[in-house]
Design a protein around this motif. Sequence first.
Motif, PDB file in Angstrom:
ATOM      1  N   LYS A 124     -14.210 -23.750  11.338  1.00 54.84           N
ATOM      2  CA  LYS A 124     -13.846 -22.988  12.526  1.00 54.84           C
ATOM      3  C   LYS A 124     -12.567 -23.519  13.147  1.00 54.84           C
ATOM      4  N   ASN A 125     -11.806 -22.611  13.742  1.00 52.21           N
ATOM      5  CA  ASN A 125     -10.621 -22.987  14.509  1.00 52.21           C
ATOM      6  C   ASN A 125      -9.593 -23.801  13.712  1.00 52.21           C
ATOM      7  N   SER A 126      -9.519 -23.562  12.397  1.00 54.36           N
ATOM      8  CA  SER A 126      -8.463 -24.212  11.608  1.00 54.36           C
ATOM      9  C   SER A 126      -7.226 -23.347  11.694  1.00 54.36           C
ATOM     10  N   GLU A 127      -6.078 -24.011  11.652  1.00 55.34           N
ATOM     11  CA  GLU A 127      -4.817 -23.266  11.693  1.00 55.34           C
ATOM     12  C   GLU A 127      -4.509 -22.725  10.290  1.00 55.34           C
ATOM     13  N   ILE A 128      -4.182 -21.436  10.202  1.00 55.37           N
ATOM     14  CA  ILE A 128      -3.894 -20.836   8.895  1.00 55.37           C
ATOM     15  C   ILE A 128      -2.522 -20.161   8.928  1.00 55.37           C
ATOM     16  N   ILE A 129      -1.708 -20.474   7.934  1.00 57.07           N
ATOM     17  CA  ILE A 129      -0.421 -19.788   7.797  1.00 57.07           C
ATOM     18  C   ILE A 129      -0.396 -19.146   6.416  1.00 57.07           C
ATOM     19  N   LEU A 130       0.041 -17.881   6.365  1.00 57.28           N
ATOM     20  CA  LEU A 130       0.073 -17.160   5.096  1.00 57.28           C
ATOM     21  C   LEU A 130       1.520 -16.826   4.740  1.00 57.28           C
ATOM     22  N   PHE A 131       1.893 -17.133   3.506  1.00 58.88           N
ATOM     23  CA  PHE A 131       3.251 -16.830   3.046  1.00 58.88           C
ATOM     24  C   PHE A 131       3.193 -16.004   1.775  1.00 58.88           C
ATOM     25  N   ALA A 132       4.217 -15.178   1.580  1.00 58.31           N
ATOM     26  CA  ALA A 132       4.428 -14.545   0.277  1.00 58.31           C
ATOM     27  C   ALA A 132       5.550 -15.325  -0.387  1.00 58.31           C
ATOM     28  N   ASN A 133       5.352 -15.686  -1.640  1.00 58.96           N
ATOM     29  CA  ASN A 133       6.361 -16.451  -2.351  1.00 58.96           C
ATOM     30  C   ASN A 133       7.464 -15.510  -2.840  1.00 58.96           C
ATOM     31  N   ARG A 134       8.698 -15.798  -2.465  1.00 59.64           N
ATOM     32  CA  ARG A 134       9.823 -14.964  -2.895  1.00 59.64           C
ATOM     33  C   ARG A 134      10.735 -15.775  -3.804  1.00 59.64           C
ATOM     34  N   TYR A 135      11.731 -15.101  -4.404  1.00 56.54           N
ATOM     35  CA  TYR A 135      12.681 -15.819  -5.247  1.00 56.54           C
ATOM     36  C   TYR A 135      13.296 -16.978  -4.493  1.00 56.54           C
ATOM     37  N   PHE A 136      13.731 -16.686  -3.275  1.00 51.51           N
ATOM     38  CA  PHE A 136      14.513 -17.678  -2.543  1.00 51.51           C
ATOM     39  C   PHE A 136      13.771 -18.125  -1.299  1.00 51.51           C
ATOM     40  N   GLY A 137      12.576 -18.647  -1.464  1.00 47.27           N
ATOM     41  CA  GLY A 137      11.860 -19.195  -0.326  1.00 47.27           C
ATOM     42  C   GLY A 137      10.603 -18.420  -0.007  1.00 47.27           C
ATOM     43  N   LYS A 138      10.009 -18.776   1.132  1.00 46.13           N
ATOM     44  CA  LYS A 138       8.734 -18.187   1.494  1.00 46.13           C
ATOM     45  C   LYS A 138       8.903 -17.245   2.675  1.00 46.13           C
ATOM     46  N   LEU A 139       8.140 -16.150   2.630  1.00 48.51           N
ATOM     47  CA  LEU A 139       8.194 -15.187   3.713  1.00 48.51           C
ATOM     48  C   LEU A 139       6.856 -15.239   4.436  1.00 48.51           C
ATOM     49  N   GLN A 140       6.896 -15.575   5.723  1.00 53.27           N
ATOM     50  CA  GLN A 140       5.627 -15.665   6.446  1.00 53.27           C
ATOM     51  C   GLN A 140       5.074 -14.277   6.732  1.00 53.27           C
ATOM     52  N   ILE A 141       3.775 -14.126   6.541  1.00 51.30           N
ATOM     53  CA  ILE A 141       3.118 -12.848   6.811  1.00 51.30           C
ATOM     54  C   ILE A 141       2.347 -12.971   8.118  1.00 51.30           C
ATOM     55  N   ASP A 142       2.586 -12.045   9.012  1.00 56.92           N
ATOM     56  CA  ASP A 142       1.921 -12.065  10.317  1.00 56.92           C
ATOM     57  C   ASP A 142       2.225 -13.397  11.034  1.00 56.92           C
ATOM     58  N   LYS A 143       1.437 -13.747  12.059  1.00 59.83           N
ATOM     59  CA  LYS A 143       1.696 -14.989  12.783  1.00 59.83           C
ATOM     60  C   LYS A 143       0.780 -16.090  12.247  1.00 59.83           C
ATOM     61  N   THR A 144       0.945 -17.273  12.813  1.00 59.04           N
ATOM     62  CA  THR A 144       0.014 -18.350  12.512  1.00 59.04           C
ATOM     63  C   THR A 144      -1.299 -18.031  13.214  1.00 59.04           C
ATOM     64  N   LEU A 145      -2.406 -18.060  12.477  1.00 63.36           N
ATOM     65  CA  LEU A 145      -3.686 -17.683  13.071  1.00 63.36           C
ATOM     66  C   LEU A 145      -4.672 -18.844  13.012  1.00 63.36           C
ATOM     67  N   ARG A 146      -5.790 -18.665  13.728  1.00 64.57           N
ATOM     68  CA  ARG A 146      -6.868 -19.663  13.639  1.00 64.57           C
ATOM     69  C   ARG A 146      -8.135 -18.979  13.150  1.00 64.57           C
ATOM     70  N   THR A 147      -8.946 -19.704  12.398  1.00 64.07           N
ATOM     71  CA  THR A 147     -10.165 -19.094  11.872  1.00 64.07           C
ATOM     72  C   THR A 147     -11.188 -18.910  12.982  1.00 64.07           C
ATOM     73  N   ASP A 148     -12.031 -17.887  12.829  1.00 65.33           N
ATOM     74  CA  ASP A 148     -13.091 -17.643  13.808  1.00 65.33           C
ATOM     75  C   ASP A 148     -14.338 -18.455  13.418  1.00 65.33           C
ATOM     76  N   ASN A 149     -15.480 -18.147  14.038  1.00 66.14           N
ATOM     77  CA  ASN A 149     -16.700 -18.924  13.785  1.00 66.14           C
ATOM     78  C   ASN A 149     -17.194 -18.826  12.350  1.00 66.14           C
ATOM     79  N   ASP A 150     -16.765 -17.770  11.645  1.00 62.23           N
ATOM     80  CA  ASP A 150     -17.169 -17.637  10.246  1.00 62.23           C
ATOM     81  C   ASP A 150     -16.097 -18.187   9.301  1.00 62.23           C
ATOM     82  N   GLY A 151     -15.107 -18.866   9.877  1.00 62.68           N
ATOM     83  CA  GLY A 151     -14.038 -19.433   9.054  1.00 62.68           C
ATOM     84  C   GLY A 151     -13.078 -18.383   8.549  1.00 62.68           C
ATOM     85  N   ILE A 152     -13.008 -17.251   9.241  1.00 64.27           N
ATOM     86  CA  ILE A 152     -12.205 -16.122   8.749  1.00 64.27           C
ATOM     87  C   ILE A 152     -10.975 -15.871   9.625  1.00 64.27           C
TER      88      ILE A 152
END
Length: 301
Positions: free
Chosen positions: A177-205
């Motif tokens: 719960k409440n872990s910080e999650i960052i999602l990126f798409a891998n591109r040729y020249f670096g990473k593209l962040q998708i959406d904002k930095t989020l935190r998991t809910d009580n179900d870890g989602i």
Amino acid sequence: MLRKNIPYRFVLTVILVASFYLQPFAQGWDVPADKKAKNSYIKFDKATAKEGETVYTKNCQSCHGDIGKNNSLKSLKPIPPDLSSTKSQQLTDGELFYILNTGRMIMPSFNNVLSETDRWKVISYIRSFNNSYIQVLSKTDPTKSNLVKINLSYDSINSIVRVQVTASEKAGVVALKNSEIILFANRYFGKLQIDKTLRTDNDGIALFRFTKNLPGDKSGNVELIVKVNDDKYGEILSQSKLKIGVPTDKPSLTEKRAIWNVLLKAPIWLIITYTSGVLIFGVFLLFLLYGLFRIKKSGNN
Ligand code: HEC
């Protein structure tokens, strides 16, 4: 007409000059509260300080000088502080860690240069110059990060990537719960962040929304990188492919007969031009040699 221009130019010059001179005085590090409160999972003792000293000598000394000797590189603007100074020591461990991660202007970012362990060790070394420092250890245990499982799934109707983080503990599988999650798409020249930095809910989602027009490979696969930061397990990275993109039939940089190609597939026009160039030059050379031979022969006569 000219007069009208003067105040404008004057104001612009003043702003430019002022910003140049005020820049070095832009003090204080704006560290987000949760980052400021972060603690090290490595105990700051003689051994880790010693290891941190090696890291420091290699990566920091050239600018910051020897700690406590106030011999940092004075030609830089702002001058890199002596890290035993009250100002530097007043920063929390989390702030020091954040500064190391992000850097600012001349101060480089060490996020991808030093491992998290080495970043804490160098802070251990910095703290060894402060007698009144008392460490608060973090409860994180990154050696257990292999117990963490990151699950990705895609809801194509709502364009949502669902990330679930769980850990297999003694009592069974638990959601983080409440872990910080960052999602990126891998591109040729670096990473593209998708959406904002989020935190998991009580179900870890955590649910990430993204625009539908993300280009993928031939079948629409996009390489995704998930970065989890959990208080207990530390930083965990995972990489996987998910069919969330628009199928794009773009040949890769090495596939085509491109001029920058490193493989054996030069463009045909280049092969023809080059080969005929070499041949013509060769024929010309033979012709010259033949001419010389004839001159020599007539000389002999
Ligand atoms: C290329 C030169 C350079 C290198 C290399 C460098 N720094 Fe810095 N550092 C700076 C400068 C310049 C500043 C001041 C930046 C500012 O205030 O905007 C700074 C600021 C800092 C601060 C903030 C101190 C305060 O009191 O505000 C810390 C902490 C720090 N550096 C640690 C390190 C560590 C640890 C390393 C090595 C892992 C390192 N630096 C490597 C140039 C450097």
